[in-house]
Design an enzyme around this catalytic site. Structure first.
Site, PDB file in Angstrom:
ATOM      1  N   GLN A  79       0.822  -1.203   0.000  1.00  0.00           N
ATOM      2  CA  GLN A  79       0.000   0.000   0.000  1.00  0.00           C
ATOM      3  C   GLN A  79       0.855   1.251   0.000  1.00  0.00           C
ATOM      4  O   GLN A  79       2.061   1.211   0.264  1.00  0.00           O
ATOM      5  CB  GLN A  79      -0.919   0.012   1.217  1.00  0.00           C
ATOM      6  CG  GLN A  79      -0.207  -0.082   2.546  1.00  0.00           C
ATOM      7  CD  GLN A  79      -1.190  -0.294   3.689  1.00  0.00           C
ATOM      8  OE1 GLN A  79      -1.553   0.654   4.380  1.00  0.00           O
ATOM      9  NE2 GLN A  79      -1.624  -1.544   3.878  1.00  0.00           N
ATOM     10  N   HIS A  81       0.253   5.855   0.559  1.00  0.00           N
ATOM     11  CA  HIS A  81      -0.654   6.900   1.031  1.00  0.00           C
ATOM     12  C   HIS A  81      -0.374   8.200   0.281  1.00  0.00           C
ATOM     13  O   HIS A  81       0.754   8.463  -0.135  1.00  0.00           O
ATOM     14  CB  HIS A  81      -0.485   7.101   2.536  1.00  0.00           C
ATOM     15  CG  HIS A  81      -0.576   5.831   3.316  1.00  0.00           C
ATOM     16  ND1 HIS A  81      -1.702   5.047   3.314  1.00  0.00           N
ATOM     17  CD2 HIS A  81       0.316   5.186   4.109  1.00  0.00           C
ATOM     18  CE1 HIS A  81      -1.507   3.981   4.077  1.00  0.00           C
ATOM     19  NE2 HIS A  81      -0.286   4.047   4.564  1.00  0.00           N
ATOM     20  N   GLU A 116       3.162   7.700   8.202  1.00  0.00           N
ATOM     21  CA  GLU A 116       3.151   6.873   9.409  1.00  0.00           C
ATOM     22  C   GLU A 116       4.553   6.439   9.783  1.00  0.00           C
ATOM     23  O   GLU A 116       5.458   6.366   8.945  1.00  0.00           O
ATOM     24  CB  GLU A 116       2.243   5.657   9.227  1.00  0.00           C
ATOM     25  CG  GLU A 116       2.643   4.730   8.102  1.00  0.00           C
ATOM     26  CD  GLU A 116       1.553   3.717   7.763  1.00  0.00           C
ATOM     27  OE1 GLU A 116       0.376   4.114   7.656  1.00  0.00           O
ATOM     28  OE2 GLU A 116       1.897   2.536   7.602  1.00  0.00           O
ATOM     29  N   HIS A 237       4.749   0.107   0.719  1.00  0.00           N
ATOM     30  CA  HIS A 237       5.215  -0.665   1.872  1.00  0.00           C
ATOM     31  C   HIS A 237       4.200  -1.730   2.241  1.00  0.00           C
ATOM     32  O   HIS A 237       3.042  -1.694   1.822  1.00  0.00           O
ATOM     33  CB  HIS A 237       5.470   0.253   3.071  1.00  0.00           C
ATOM     34  CG  HIS A 237       4.264   1.023   3.513  1.00  0.00           C
ATOM     35  ND1 HIS A 237       3.890   2.219   2.929  1.00  0.00           N
ATOM     36  CD2 HIS A 237       3.324   0.782   4.475  1.00  0.00           C
ATOM     37  CE1 HIS A 237       2.794   2.666   3.502  1.00  0.00           C
ATOM     38  NE2 HIS A 237       2.423   1.808   4.448  1.00  0.00           N
ATOM     39  N   ARG A 256      -4.092   0.518  -2.319  1.00  0.00           N
ATOM     40  CA  ARG A 256      -3.499  -0.814  -2.230  1.00  0.00           C
ATOM     41  C   ARG A 256      -2.857  -1.222  -3.539  1.00  0.00           C
ATOM     42  O   ARG A 256      -3.288  -0.808  -4.614  1.00  0.00           O
ATOM     43  CB  ARG A 256      -4.550  -1.834  -1.790  1.00  0.00           C
ATOM     44  CG  ARG A 256      -5.013  -1.606  -0.363  1.00  0.00           C
ATOM     45  CD  ARG A 256      -6.052  -2.618   0.104  1.00  0.00           C
ATOM     46  NE  ARG A 256      -6.349  -2.401   1.514  1.00  0.00           N
ATOM     47  CZ  ARG A 256      -7.217  -1.503   1.968  1.00  0.00           C
ATOM     48  NH1 ARG A 256      -7.885  -0.754   1.099  1.00  0.00           N
ATOM     49  NH2 ARG A 256      -7.420  -1.352   3.252  1.00  0.00           N
TER      50      ARG A 256
END
Length: 373
Positions: A79, A81, A116, A237, A256
């Site tokens: 995935q 972001h 993240e 990642h 994804r």
């Protein structure tokens, strides 16, 4: 102000049946326990201890970050972001199109980015993280180069600039990809090294998935306890296994890219991905004092301060850059502030606010999530 918070772990299928119960010191249920959310995100807001309601009820604007305990018993999906600009544009586009927020093919659930970090509690904690130089992938493939099914990948993958086209061919399951995937999985049964170990793991869980050869384009990262990664926008990642503390912006935007039965929007994923080969994205801590470290990624949304047991035993005073969430992974700690005091045992958490500083005393391994001031 100190407010105890708690939550029930989420039961995603990839979750471990043992890691979170062992961390919290509670009996295992036999069901997978994947993530323990400690924040205000609407997906699973933390509940208040000793009173009705959730932390989201207490905070009108919510927290800009979300702290999680993550326990991967099986690999998560590949995935990435979006950036803030991509998230805002994508959300507005899907709103105009009238796509329900809970639709399985919806990409953007909110207009926010989702960088993240993950801090390893287990040794090892394994992950795929970012594209590596093509020369490294070719070197890994060299022992298997005699297989004619692998030749198309080597022919396409000559230099770093080929990564976008090769990824597109793989993720779209282009001509020869099914045969390549089988060949790579077979080669992994006789070859050594972390990349081939990753292939074996993925082939066991997702046979035939193009994420298997895609993994060879990426860094396989093996973290020891106390090491961390920062995964910025565009970084592809997947967490492969282990127990960690995950801290992110409070968003639910995920594009994804394989290793999943869920929706994969290939064109949108390609718009989001950063195809530059970069070093593995380790995040090194700033040592504030012996036994106290701060992990500060290059975003304003969050930072993570870690207090180790030896530091807690001598007592530590932490400046508070606004609201924070504390979690005790082992031992116990008493938090002292100008407006109160709260004892947290193993597995307990609290929301902290309106305190200029907090004194930590005990023998805890304590994590403090807060804005990156």
């Amino acid at each position: 102000m100190f407010v105890g918070i708690t939550n029930t772990p989420r039961d995603y299928a990839w979750g471990s049946t043992t890691l979170i119960p062992e961390l919290l010191g509670v009996p295992a249920t036999g069901a997978p326990q994947a993530e323990l959310w400690l924040g205000t995100h609407h997906g699973s807001p933390a509940r208040l201890v000793g009173r009705d309601g959730t932390l989201a009820d207490l905070l009108e604007d919510g927290l800009p970050f979300l702290l999680k305990v993550l326990a991967a018993g099986a690999p998560l999906s590949l995935q990435a972001h979006p950036t803030p600009e991509q998230a805002r544009a994508g959300f507005e586009r899907e709103e105009r199109a009238g796509i329900p927020v809970d639709a399985p093919h919806r990409n953007y659930k909110d207009p926010f980015h989702k960088p993240e970090l993950v801090y390893a509690l287990s040794d090892p904690f394994t992950a795929l993280a970012g594209f590596r130089p093509v020369a490294e992938t070719r070197s890994v493939l060299e022992p298997a180069a005699g297989d004619p099914r692998i030749a198309p990948l080597l022919e396409r993958l000559r230099e770093d600039g080929d990564l976008r086209d090769v990824f597109s061919w793989l993720i779209a399951r282009g001509p020869g990809v099914a045969e390549l995937t089988d060949a790579v999985a077979e080669a992994a049964d006789r070859l050594d090294g972390s990349s081939w170990e990753t292939v074996r793991l993925l082939a066991a869980h997702y046979p035939g998935d193009p994420g298997i050869p895609i993994s060879l384009l990426l860094h396989t990262v093996v973290l020891g306890t106390g090491e961390a990664l920062f995964l910025p926008a565009g970084n592809i990642h997947a967490y492969l296994g282990g127990l960690g503390i995950e801290l992110m912006a409070a968003s639910d935007n995920v594009l994804r890219g394989g290793l999943t039965p869920k929706h994969v929007d290939v064109p949108e994923l390609q718009e989001v991905l950063d195809f530059r080969p970069l070093p593995a994205p380790y995040l090194r801590p700033e040592v504030l004092e012996p036994g106290v470290s701060a992990f500060r990624p290059d975003v304003p949304d969050f930072a993570l301060t870690v207090v180790e047991p030896a530091a807690a035993r001598r007592g530590v005073r932490l400046a508070m850059p606004g609201a924070a969430v504390a979690f005790v992974a082992s031992g116990e700690a008493t938090l002292h502030g100008d407006r109160g005091e709260l004892r947290l045992g193993r597995g307990a958490a609290a929301y902290l606010a309106e305190e200029p500083a907090v004194q930590v005393q005990g023998d805890a391994l304590l994590f403090l999530a807060h804005a990156n001031a």
